[in-house]
Design a protein around this motif. Sequence first.
Motif, short mmCIF file in Angstrom:
data_model
loop_
_atom_site.label_atom_id
_atom_site.label_comp_id
_atom_site.label_asym_id
_atom_site.label_seq_id
_atom_site.Cartn_x
_atom_site.Cartn_y
_atom_site.Cartn_z
N ARG A 161 0.84 -1.21 0.00
CA ARG A 161 0.00 0.00 0.00
C ARG A 161 0.87 1.26 0.00
O ARG A 161 0.59 2.23 -0.70
CB ARG A 161 -0.92 0.00 1.22
CG ARG A 161 -2.14 -0.93 1.07
CD ARG A 161 -3.00 -0.90 2.33
NE ARG A 161 -4.20 -1.72 2.17
CZ ARG A 161 -5.35 -1.27 1.66
NH1 ARG A 161 -5.44 -0.02 1.28
NH2 ARG A 161 -6.39 -2.08 1.54
N ARG A 162 1.94 1.23 0.80
CA ARG A 162 2.83 2.40 0.83
C ARG A 162 3.50 2.60 -0.53
O ARG A 162 3.65 3.74 -0.99
CB ARG A 162 3.88 2.21 1.92
CG ARG A 162 3.34 2.27 3.34
CD ARG A 162 4.46 2.33 4.36
NE ARG A 162 3.94 2.26 5.73
CZ ARG A 162 3.83 1.12 6.42
NH1 ARG A 162 4.22 -0.03 5.87
NH2 ARG A 162 3.34 1.14 7.64
N ALA A 163 3.92 1.48 -1.17
CA ALA A 163 4.57 1.59 -2.48
C ALA A 163 3.60 2.16 -3.51
O ALA A 163 3.97 3.00 -4.34
CB ALA A 163 5.08 0.22 -2.92
N PHE A 164 2.34 1.72 -3.45
CA PHE A 164 1.34 2.23 -4.39
C PHE A 164 1.06 3.71 -4.13
O PHE A 164 0.95 4.52 -5.06
CB PHE A 164 0.04 1.42 -4.24
CG PHE A 164 -1.06 1.86 -5.15
CD1 PHE A 164 -1.05 1.52 -6.50
CD2 PHE A 164 -2.11 2.64 -4.68
CE1 PHE A 164 -2.06 1.95 -7.34
CE2 PHE A 164 -3.13 3.06 -5.52
CZ PHE A 164 -3.10 2.71 -6.86
N GLU A 165 0.99 4.09 -2.84
CA GLU A 165 0.74 5.49 -2.48
C GLU A 165 1.86 6.39 -3.02
O GLU A 165 1.61 7.45 -3.59
CB GLU A 165 0.63 5.63 -0.97
CG GLU A 165 0.42 7.06 -0.51
CD GLU A 165 0.61 7.23 0.99
OE1 GLU A 165 0.31 8.33 1.49
OE2 GLU A 165 1.05 6.26 1.65
#
Length: 722
Positions: free
Chosen positions: A686-690
């Motif tokens: 999720r952090r990578a996508f954000e």
Amino acid sequence: MTAVSRGCAERNCPGRVDQDGFCRLWGHECAGASAGSDVVDGPAREPAPDPRPPRTASRPWERPAVLPTARPHDPLSAVVAQPVVPEHSRYCPQTTCRRRLPRVAGYCPDCGTRYSFTPPLADGDLRAGRYRIEGCLGNGGVGWVFLARDEDMDGAWRVLKGQRNPEDREAAAAFVAERQALIALNHPRIVTITHALRPESDRDVGYLVMEYVDGGSLEEARSTAGPGGGASAVDVAQALGYGVQILDAFEYLHDQGWLYCDLKPENVMRVGGRGAADPIKLVDFGAARRIDNTVSPAWGTAGFTAPEVERLGPAGPSVRSDLYTVGRTLAALTLVPRSVDVTRIPAGQDVLRLPVPARLDPFLRLLARATAADPDDRFGSAAEMREQVRGVRRQVSSAGDGVPRPTRSTLFSPSACAFGLHTDGDALDVVEIMLGLPAPLVDGADPAAGFLASLGPADPAELVELLKTAPERTAQVTYRAVRALLAAGRADEAGPLLADFPEELRDWSLWWHRGLVALVGGDLATARRRFEQVYGWLPGEVSTRLAYAVACELDGDPRSAADHYRGVWDADPGVVAAAFGLARCLLAAADPRGAADALLRVPESSRASTVAVTCAVRILLDAPDDGRRLDAAIDAAATVDKLPPFGEREEVEAHILRIALGCDLTEGRHDGRRLFGQPLDEDALRRAFERRCRSRARRTADRRERIALVDLANAYRPVTWW
């Protein structure tokens, strides 16, 4: 009422289904068949008996054997215990009589000619003071074959061949022809003659002394290669490898003015002890004849002999009839478990009806051309056929093991085939396709070849004018003008340029360009027929198969198009248009995962790799979950990691991360794997996508897009207390 035989429902199967629901030709159970179906009113009657013996396997090509490397045989193991000519081959030696003779020796009751069907030499006999007979190896069409030791050469093994019946004058003439042929020939794929023995009596015609080839024949090798030690069809790629060697020998024979005439698996011997090379030699030249010989009897074997030889007799044999026997030999090796069954395999275009897998389609087309009923429709030379055999072998091998085998064509110009690099079938541009397809190379024998070579790159309209200054209006000039007019958007002028060529002209370049004219003109059914004809003439060329695949797709047949796109893509990963074409056809068949897999195989060295990966990721994003989406996402990420920097990279990576976040990340089988350097942990992904969404938002000048990306980043960021 009684059930009647009907057509088999299996793909391309030419057989008929019996009342029990089984195909009478190949023996398999017909899909959708049931006992008692397809009934008609009328008196009950027994079905006509099938005169053919039952098959040992329903479709021999589905379970072929790869013959092990030939090993030297013990020569004595090949000796026949009780040699005698079989009864079905016993005929009176008198040409004008030819009565069937059931006894092994005596006098013909019709004409009184003396005959004998037993070997004239016995074990221990000595010929020419040096060749000691060790036994009989059998008999061919016109002669007896004996195993002997050369006592002057430390007991080296030799083969002696003599005429079967001295009273048979036609056989005597054929034997003399063999002796003349073998003495004159010297080729590594042809058995070597070491000595020619003169007759020692009035009833002796002499013997040929030949090298002993110790690996056994192809027929012998495949007779024990199947399950349980039984007979089996041979792997197509391996058989084509033998075909290349046979055609090497045939090219030499034809150049020397000789025809072989009686090729079959029994006459092809393997040389033992040579490892993976598995070389072969042609033996039994009893039917050999000079190309210009139109009077001597024509010899051959049923099922292998060209129809014009059977029809015309002495005037029938030719280079093209020789190549017919090569086609039938390949069919005998691959489509039936025993060569005697080859009479059940149709020749010419009828062979295309056999229900073989799509990966063998170019092989069937090779057989169809080699065994065409009209000699003019066959290959014109052994060299020409050998080039196509090599190309078909590459395609079949790559389809079987997944290893690409690209090669440079001798007939088409190198081309990236970079057309249709998208997955929207409705957006295909026929002019773009025409320009992207490889162009036929200029025939060097054309009088205007030099002029055409002098033409540099030019605007299509300018090129049209330059071609009008050609010193001579040859076929090659016309073909180049046709392509220029099509590129210039003047398709109505291109077609008439080809109208003066006769319809019966067998020039594949002519029909290729007629296909281009029909393609650009929107006559897609005609384009498909034209390109199929060229593909049938040149089945070893991936360029002709690619053109046929495009025509099938445009003609509304994605299933056939997918088969041919896949064949091209397996053989040559440089033809990226095939990957996108395959993806479009698989999407039409509701197979998004297969479409994405095809695009992800585009090598990172290709200029189209970025587009391919982008299309593949979008396909996966829109596809329903098939239980393997996470595997696809990981594979796609590994492909993207290998690519050089490109503008859409963050967008593509965001798509892949979004696919992964929609999957079950708790599966244990992915433990330890990473995605863009991140563990397969929901918060990490999720952090990578954000991060990627916010990075894209900072760079875009579109306010609405920026807001949408920030909202998406906020929606996927991990839940926190602040």
